[in-house]
Scaffold this active site. Structure first.
Site, PDB file in Angstrom:
ATOM      1  CB  SER A 164      43.136  49.470  41.752  1.00 11.55           C
ATOM      2  OG  SER A 164      43.093  48.114  42.119  1.00 11.55           O
ATOM      3  CG  ASP A 184      41.968  43.997  39.923  1.00  9.09           C
ATOM      4  OD1 ASP A 184      42.378  43.704  38.793  1.00  9.09           O
ATOM      5  OD2 ASP A 184      42.394  44.978  40.569  1.00  9.09           O
ATOM      6  CG  HIS A 215      42.606  42.403  35.491  1.00  7.80           C
ATOM      7  ND1 HIS A 215      43.684  42.773  36.282  1.00  7.80           N
ATOM      8  CD2 HIS A 215      43.021  41.323  34.783  1.00  7.80           C
ATOM      9  CE1 HIS A 215      44.686  41.958  36.046  1.00  7.80           C
ATOM     10  NE2 HIS A 215      44.314  41.064  35.158  1.00  7.80           N
ATOM     11  CG  ASP A 271      46.952  46.412  37.148  1.00 12.06           C
ATOM     12  OD1 ASP A 271      47.012  47.056  38.212  1.00 12.06           O
ATOM     13  OD2 ASP A 271      46.155  45.467  36.975  1.00 12.06           O
TER      14      ASP A 271
END
Length: 220
Positions: free
Chosen positions: A8, A35, A66, A175
């Site tokens: 991440s 992200d 994402h 996640d």
């Protein structure tokens, strides 16, 4: 046991992003999770298009993008034009008027289509899209911030999705608040991959390589 680990990157050290990417790659990470937040769909701003472009240029590993943004169909080409064939793009179905149209654009661009399912989103509301996508990113925390607490009721949703994955031909990814206990429980059940953030990967005394090796050596 075969499962994927993705980093991440909103949790990475942005003062040394090139070093972070290289060390994660050398340590054996499978992919980089990006992200993108717009401050509207979620109450936070995180990574940007330029962050994604830089990481794409710095590694040959796949990217998992994402999109936590409202109406991604309006700007999806900005992301697709800067990704490579085989990268994954997740959208949140409730953020779009016609999510299947956006997913088709992802497919037409040669990317892997995915949906992200929030803790409060029922399987029934995304059921038909499960026949379109190849990946389902199950959020075990509310989207928008790192370091949140796991919401236990998500485990039941995960179990239901696992029972559907073969018939509908999709893979499941975890996640949020991903600790070793979650990998030990859900990897044997069929969860394909896990997004690693501050719980297991970032901000530790070990190197990324040592951490990733220890995760892969978990005893099931």
């Amino acid at each position: 046991m075969d499962f994927e680990l993705t980093a991440s990157m909103m949790c990475a050290d942005y003062g040394n992003l090139k070093k972070e990417v290289r060390e994660l790659e050398a340590g054996g990470i499978d992919s980089f999770h990006i992200d993108i937040m717009d401050g509207r769909y979620v109450p936070n701003f995180a990574m940007s298009l330029n962050d994604m472009k830089y990481i794409a240029s710095a590694t040959r590993k796949p990217l998992d993008v994402h999109l936590m943004i409202e109406h991604p169909n309006n700007c999806i080409e900005l992301f697709l034009d800067n990704l490579r064939t085989g990268d994954t793009v997740y959208i949140h179905p409730e953020a779009e008027y016609h999510p299947s149209t956006t997913l088709q654009k992802i497919i037409n661009a040669g990317m892997i289509p995915g949906i992200a399912v929030n803790p409060g989103t029922s399987i029934e509301t995304v059921y038909e899209m499960l026949r379109i996508v190849k990946k389902v990113l199950v959020m075990s925390v509310n989207p928008g911030n790192a370091g949140q607490m796991y919401l236990p009721y998500v485990g039941k949703k995960m179990t239901r999705l696992l029972s559907m994955r073969r018939e509908m031909d999709f893979q499941i990814y975890w996640d949020g608040a991903c600790g070793a206990d979650k990998i030990l429980e859900f990897a044997p059940k069929g969860v394909r991959g896990f997004v690693l953030g501050t719980t297991l990967l970032f901000g530790k005394k070990q190197t990324y390589g040592e951490t990733l090796e220890n995760i892969r050596r978990l005893r099931f």
